[in-house]
Design a protein around this motif. Structure first.
Motif, PDB file in Angstrom:
ATOM      1  N   ASP A   1       0.813  -1.221   0.000  1.00 41.54           N
ATOM      2  CA  ASP A   1       0.000   0.000   0.000  1.00 41.54           C
ATOM      3  C   ASP A   1       0.848   1.274   0.000  1.00 41.54           C
ATOM      4  N   GLN A   2       2.127   1.158   0.320  1.00 38.28           N
ATOM      5  CA  GLN A   2       3.013   2.318   0.316  1.00 38.28           C
ATOM      6  C   GLN A   2       3.294   2.821  -1.106  1.00 38.28           C
ATOM      7  N   ILE A   3       3.163   1.952  -2.083  1.00 38.60           N
ATOM      8  CA  ILE A   3       3.351   2.366  -3.480  1.00 38.60           C
ATOM      9  C   ILE A   3       2.303   3.422  -3.828  1.00 38.60           C
ATOM     10  N   GLN A   4       1.055   3.149  -3.473  1.00 37.79           N
ATOM     11  CA  GLN A   4      -0.042   4.092  -3.738  1.00 37.79           C
ATOM     12  C   GLN A   4       0.129   5.357  -2.909  1.00 37.79           C
ATOM     13  N   LYS A   5       0.533   5.215  -1.642  1.00 36.67           N
ATOM     14  CA  LYS A   5       0.737   6.386  -0.777  1.00 36.67           C
ATOM     15  C   LYS A   5       1.781   7.322  -1.363  1.00 36.67           C
ATOM     16  N   ALA A   6       2.865   6.758  -1.862  1.00 37.95           N
ATOM     17  CA  ALA A   6       3.938   7.570  -2.450  1.00 37.95           C
ATOM     18  C   ALA A   6       3.439   8.311  -3.688  1.00 37.95           C
ATOM     19  N   GLY A   7       2.702   7.617  -4.533  1.00 38.30           N
ATOM     20  CA  GLY A   7       2.164   8.246  -5.738  1.00 38.30           C
ATOM     21  C   GLY A   7       1.192   9.366  -5.407  1.00 38.30           C
ATOM     22  N   ASP A   8       0.323   9.117  -4.424  1.00 32.29           N
ATOM     23  CA  ASP A   8      -0.652  10.140  -4.017  1.00 32.29           C
ATOM     24  C   ASP A   8       0.055  11.360  -3.445  1.00 32.29           C
ATOM     25  N   ALA A   9       1.070  11.142  -2.622  1.00 36.09           N
ATOM     26  CA  ALA A   9       1.810  12.258  -2.020  1.00 36.09           C
ATOM     27  C   ALA A   9       2.516  13.080  -3.093  1.00 36.09           C
ATOM     28  N   ALA A  10       3.129  12.421  -4.078  1.00 38.77           N
ATOM     29  CA  ALA A  10       3.849  13.129  -5.140  1.00 38.77           C
ATOM     30  C   ALA A  10       2.887  13.941  -6.008  1.00 38.77           C
ATOM     31  N   ARG A  11       1.711  13.382  -6.302  1.00 42.21           N
ATOM     32  CA  ARG A  11       0.731  14.091  -7.139  1.00 42.21           C
ATOM     33  C   ARG A  11       0.239  15.381  -6.483  1.00 42.21           C
ATOM     34  N   GLN A  12       0.267  15.439  -5.153  1.00 40.51           N
ATOM     35  CA  GLN A  12      -0.228  16.608  -4.428  1.00 40.51           C
ATOM     36  C   GLN A  12       0.756  17.782  -4.444  1.00 40.51           C
ATOM     37  N   VAL A  13       1.986  17.544  -4.857  1.00 36.60           N
ATOM     38  CA  VAL A  13       3.007  18.594  -4.856  1.00 36.60           C
ATOM     39  C   VAL A  13       2.760  19.562  -6.012  1.00 36.60           C
ATOM     40  N   SER A  14       2.782  20.832  -5.690  1.00 30.42           N
ATOM     41  CA  SER A  14       2.599  21.862  -6.705  1.00 30.42           C
ATOM     42  C   SER A  14       3.734  21.800  -7.724  1.00 30.42           C
ATOM     43  N   GLY A  15       3.392  21.797  -8.993  1.00 28.87           N
ATOM     44  CA  GLY A  15       4.391  21.745 -10.058  1.00 28.87           C
ATOM     45  C   GLY A  15       4.477  20.389 -10.728  1.00 28.87           C
ATOM     46  N   VAL A  16       3.880  19.358 -10.116  1.00 30.01           N
ATOM     47  CA  VAL A  16       3.900  18.027 -10.721  1.00 30.01           C
ATOM     48  C   VAL A  16       2.797  17.971 -11.770  1.00 30.01           C
ATOM     49  N   SER A  17       3.194  17.802 -13.026  1.00 26.15           N
ATOM     50  CA  SER A  17       2.215  17.743 -14.110  1.00 26.15           C
ATOM     51  C   SER A  17       1.906  16.305 -14.522  1.00 26.15           C
ATOM     52  N   SER A  18       2.875  15.408 -14.343  1.00 24.42           N
ATOM     53  CA  SER A  18       2.638  13.989 -14.635  1.00 24.42           C
ATOM     54  C   SER A  18       3.509  13.159 -13.701  1.00 24.42           C
ATOM     55  N   LEU A  19       3.069  11.936 -13.458  1.00 21.14           N
ATOM     56  CA  LEU A  19       3.788  11.073 -12.528  1.00 21.14           C
ATOM     57  C   LEU A  19       3.925   9.683 -13.112  1.00 21.14           C
ATOM     58  N   SER A  20       5.129   9.160 -13.046  1.00 23.47           N
ATOM     59  CA  SER A  20       5.401   7.770 -13.395  1.00 23.47           C
ATOM     60  C   SER A  20       5.856   7.085 -12.114  1.00 23.47           C
ATOM     61  N   ASN A  21       5.024   6.186 -11.601  1.00 25.11           N
ATOM     62  CA  ASN A  21       5.327   5.512 -10.344  1.00 25.11           C
ATOM     63  C   ASN A  21       5.903   4.128 -10.651  1.00 25.11           C
ATOM     64  N   ARG A  22       7.212   4.006 -10.514  1.00 27.93           N
ATOM     65  CA  ARG A  22       7.917   2.745 -10.807  1.00 27.93           C
ATOM     66  C   ARG A  22       8.414   2.078  -9.529  1.00 27.93           C
ATOM     67  N   ILE A  23       7.802   2.394  -8.430  1.00 26.07           N
ATOM     68  CA  ILE A  23       8.197   1.804  -7.152  1.00 26.07           C
ATOM     69  C   ILE A  23       7.758   0.340  -7.136  1.00 26.07           C
ATOM     70  N   THR A  24       8.637  -0.511  -6.621  1.00 29.31           N
ATOM     71  CA  THR A  24       8.333  -1.938  -6.539  1.00 29.31           C
ATOM     72  C   THR A  24       8.239  -2.367  -5.077  1.00 29.31           C
ATOM     73  N   LEU A  25       7.685  -3.575  -4.899  1.00 27.26           N
ATOM     74  CA  LEU A  25       7.531  -4.157  -3.579  1.00 27.26           C
ATOM     75  C   LEU A  25       8.738  -5.066  -3.304  1.00 27.26           C
ATOM     76  N   ARG A  26       9.370  -4.854  -2.144  1.00 24.86           N
ATOM     77  CA  ARG A  26      10.516  -5.698  -1.787  1.00 24.86           C
ATOM     78  C   ARG A  26      10.589  -5.774  -0.268  1.00 24.86           C
ATOM     79  N   SER A  27      10.749  -6.973   0.235  1.00 25.00           N
ATOM     80  CA  SER A  27      10.903  -7.112   1.682  1.00 25.00           C
ATOM     81  C   SER A  27      12.349  -6.806   2.053  1.00 25.00           C
ATOM     82  N   TYR A  28      12.538  -6.215   3.224  1.00 26.82           N
ATOM     83  CA  TYR A  28      13.861  -5.776   3.642  1.00 26.82           C
ATOM     84  C   TYR A  28      14.433  -6.685   4.736  1.00 26.82           C
ATOM     85  N   ASN A  29      14.260  -7.954   4.624  1.00 25.86           N
ATOM     86  CA  ASN A  29      14.775  -8.878   5.651  1.00 25.86           C
ATOM     87  C   ASN A  29      16.252  -8.970   5.649  1.00 25.86           C
TER      88      ASN A  29
END
Length: 119
Positions: free
Chosen positions: A91-119
């Motif tokens: 769910d952090q992938i979506q959170k990151a995309g939503d947060a970036a879209r809210q920044v003034s000046g962002v006209s388009s967003l490419s969200n290439r974040i992947t899921l990886r466990s940090y064990n």
């Protein structure tokens, strides 16, 4: 007759030389040095704007509750933002995309974040 033809050839050569010399001169009111420095300052301004947008997005990611942004990188180019890297929870992938879209000046967003466990 030959003399007349020779006169036209000379006149043509003179006109050609003048035309070449005029075209090599900078136009009045424009200075090639000013144009070069204007283009250079435009490039610098664009780079500065891209850096500022990148910092703003990184700040927004850092302030987003429940988002581990340690492994997220941001690239900005003229309002187009690319997020890449990885997060430990899907769910952090979506959170990151939503947060970036809210920044003034962002006209388009490419969200290439992947899921990886940090064990």
């Amino acid at each position: 007759m030959k003399r007349k033809a020779m006169g036209w050839v000379v006149a043509g050569a003179v006109m050609l030389a003048v035309a070449c010399q005029v075209s090599a001169q900078p136009s009045p009111g424009s200075d090639s040095g000013v144009a070069a420095s204007g283009a250079e300052s435009n490039v610098k301004a664009t780079k500065a704007a891209n850096r500022k947008l990148r910092r703003d997005v990184l700040r927004a990611l850092a302030k987003t509750p429940g988002l581990n942004n340690e492994r997220i990188s941001v690239r900005a180019n003229g309002g187009a933002v690319t997020l890449s890297g990885s997060v430990p929870v899907a769910d952090q992938i979506q959170k990151a995309g939503d947060a970036a879209r809210q920044v003034s000046g962002v006209s388009s967003l490419s969200n290439r974040i992947t899921l990886r466990s940090y064990n």
